[in-house]
Design a protein around this motif. Structure first.
Motif, mmCIF file in Angstrom:
data_model
loop_
_atom_site.group_PDB
_atom_site.id
_atom_site.type_symbol
_atom_site.label_atom_id
_atom_site.label_comp_id
_atom_site.label_asym_id
_atom_site.label_seq_id
_atom_site.Cartn_x
_atom_site.Cartn_y
_atom_site.Cartn_z
ATOM 1 N N CYS A 11 -21.362 -54.844 1.410
ATOM 2 C CA CYS A 11 -22.456 -54.538 2.307
ATOM 3 C C CYS A 11 -22.572 -55.603 3.387
ATOM 4 O O CYS A 11 -21.936 -56.646 3.328
ATOM 5 N N TRP A 191 -22.430 -49.771 10.028
ATOM 6 C CA TRP A 191 -21.815 -48.687 9.271
ATOM 7 C C TRP A 191 -20.374 -49.018 8.918
ATOM 8 O O TRP A 191 -19.618 -49.518 9.750
ATOM 9 N N THR A 214 -16.337 -43.392 0.922
ATOM 10 C CA THR A 214 -17.595 -44.119 0.778
ATOM 11 C C THR A 214 -18.131 -44.529 2.140
ATOM 12 O O THR A 214 -17.417 -45.141 2.941
ATOM 13 N N THR A 216 -21.172 -46.707 3.889
ATOM 14 C CA THR A 216 -22.190 -47.719 3.616
ATOM 15 C C THR A 216 -22.985 -48.030 4.886
ATOM 16 O O THR A 216 -22.411 -48.110 5.977
ATOM 17 N N SER A 224 -28.598 -52.893 1.600
ATOM 18 C CA SER A 224 -27.661 -51.874 2.077
ATOM 19 C C SER A 224 -27.637 -50.720 1.084
ATOM 20 O O SER A 224 -27.952 -50.883 -0.099
ATOM 21 N N PHE A 226 -25.394 -46.839 0.036
ATOM 22 C CA PHE A 226 -24.121 -46.148 0.205
ATOM 23 C C PHE A 226 -24.170 -44.754 -0.408
ATOM 24 O O PHE A 226 -24.981 -44.454 -1.289
ATOM 25 N N GLU A 228 -21.161 -41.905 -1.804
ATOM 26 C CA GLU A 228 -19.736 -41.842 -2.128
ATOM 27 C C GLU A 228 -19.383 -40.502 -2.771
ATOM 28 O O GLU A 228 -20.120 -39.984 -3.610
#
Length: 321
Positions: A11, A191, A214, A216, A224, A226, A228
């Protein structure tokens, strides 16, 4: 049965330097499953561990299993800044119930050793011009962001115990190969998109292949999140799994995380989630100074001074959007 293998994409990429593998802050693979392109850096060691809970039900075989486990990843940069060695192990215990048996299971569910090498970094010798008058100009889309950072991974699955978690009609190989292509793109300052394309248990009867995608987003310098998607395709197991989670940076070398995952079928139906912790030990790391494409030309004191000034300006822009 799905192998629960929590790892998180790094992150806070908006403060990372692309000119070396070792980053300003910890670069953890937890808690998602995707592996990022960057290594931890030469002479740097990193521990990534977590505790998870799992609930599994199989409609056709009419069994259910509930339990918990712990996973551990040890990463170490050796020989080269771009190279890292990785060891992963997962231990699980659960209660298994079916029409014909009820049992308590506990064993090493997953163990693999391998190495990852950064093949190509489009930012290595690239010097991005910073507009000290416009924050907006520095955030606009740049075509270079479409060029991926590329790494390759090779490893070996180890299975020297009677594993009760994989009751397949064929025997698991004691040792089998795993290979993966890793790509990574940075879009703007917040990003990051990572893709893993893998083949697992190569040459064995349980060989499979698949992908991980993924995305993030860094909300700020501490938090952060995410999202996935994982796809697995094989003769004995295929699945689609969606995972989401958050990470919190406790310091430059420590991170905590939380995540939850769910698949989209009932053979089996799997729900699992967990919390984790990552820590980095980098006191032995020596900063790498790139000499530019012409490696015979050493940076002058003036060049070093200019570089420090650029870093200061860039940091000021990022901290004052």
């Amino acid at each position: 049965m799905h192998r629960i293998f929590f790892r998180f994409i790094p992150c806070f990429f908006f403060v990372l330097s692309f000119h070396a593998q070792h980053t300003d802050i910890i670069n953890s693979n937890r808690p998602g499953e995707s592996m990022t392109a960057f290594s931890v850096g030469k002479n740097v060691s990193q521990i990534e561990t977590g505790i998870y809970g799992i609930s599994e039900k199989h409609q056709l075989l009419q069994y259910d299993a509930k339990g918990m486990g712990i996973d551990l990843a040890i990463r170490y940069g050796l020989f080269l800044e771009q190279l890292e060695f990785i060891g992963n192990i997962q231990y699980q215990l659960d209660k298994y119930n079916s029409p014909i048996t009820n049992e308590d299971r506990s064993a090493i569910k997953y163990a693999v050793i391998g190495a990852k090498y950064l093949v190509y970094d489009p930012y290595k010798y690239y010097e991005e011009k910073v507009n000290i008058y416009s924050w907006k100009a520095n955030q606009k889309f740049k075509w270079r962001q479409l060029i991926p950072i590329i790494a390759v991974y090779a490893g070996a699955n180890l299975n020297f115990t009677n594993n009760p978690f994989y009751a397949l009609p064929v025997e698991e190989s004691n040792v089998s190969a795993k290979a993966m292509l890793v790509t990574q793109n940075h879009f703007g300052q917040r990003w990051v998109l990572v893709t893993n394309t893998f083949m697992d248990k190569i040459g064995s009867e349980t060989q499979n292949f698949g992908y991980l995608i993924t995305l993030t987003h860094a909300f700020n310098q501490k938090f952060s999140g995410f999202l996935e998607n994982k796809g697995i395709m094989g003769d004995f197991y295929s699945d689609q799994i969606l995972t989401t989670g958050l990470a919190y940076l406790m310091g430059t070398n420590m991170q905590v995380d939380i995540s939850v995952s769910k698949n989209f079928k009932n053979t089996p139906d799997i729900l699992y989630g967990g919390v984790g912790f990552s820590i980095r030990f980098d006191k032995k790391h020596k900063p790498v100074v790139l000499l530019g494409p012409d490696k015979s030309q050493k940076p002058s004191k003036q060049d070093k001074k200019k570089q420090k000034e650029k870093e200061r300006v860039k940091e000021a822009i990022e901290n004052n959007p």
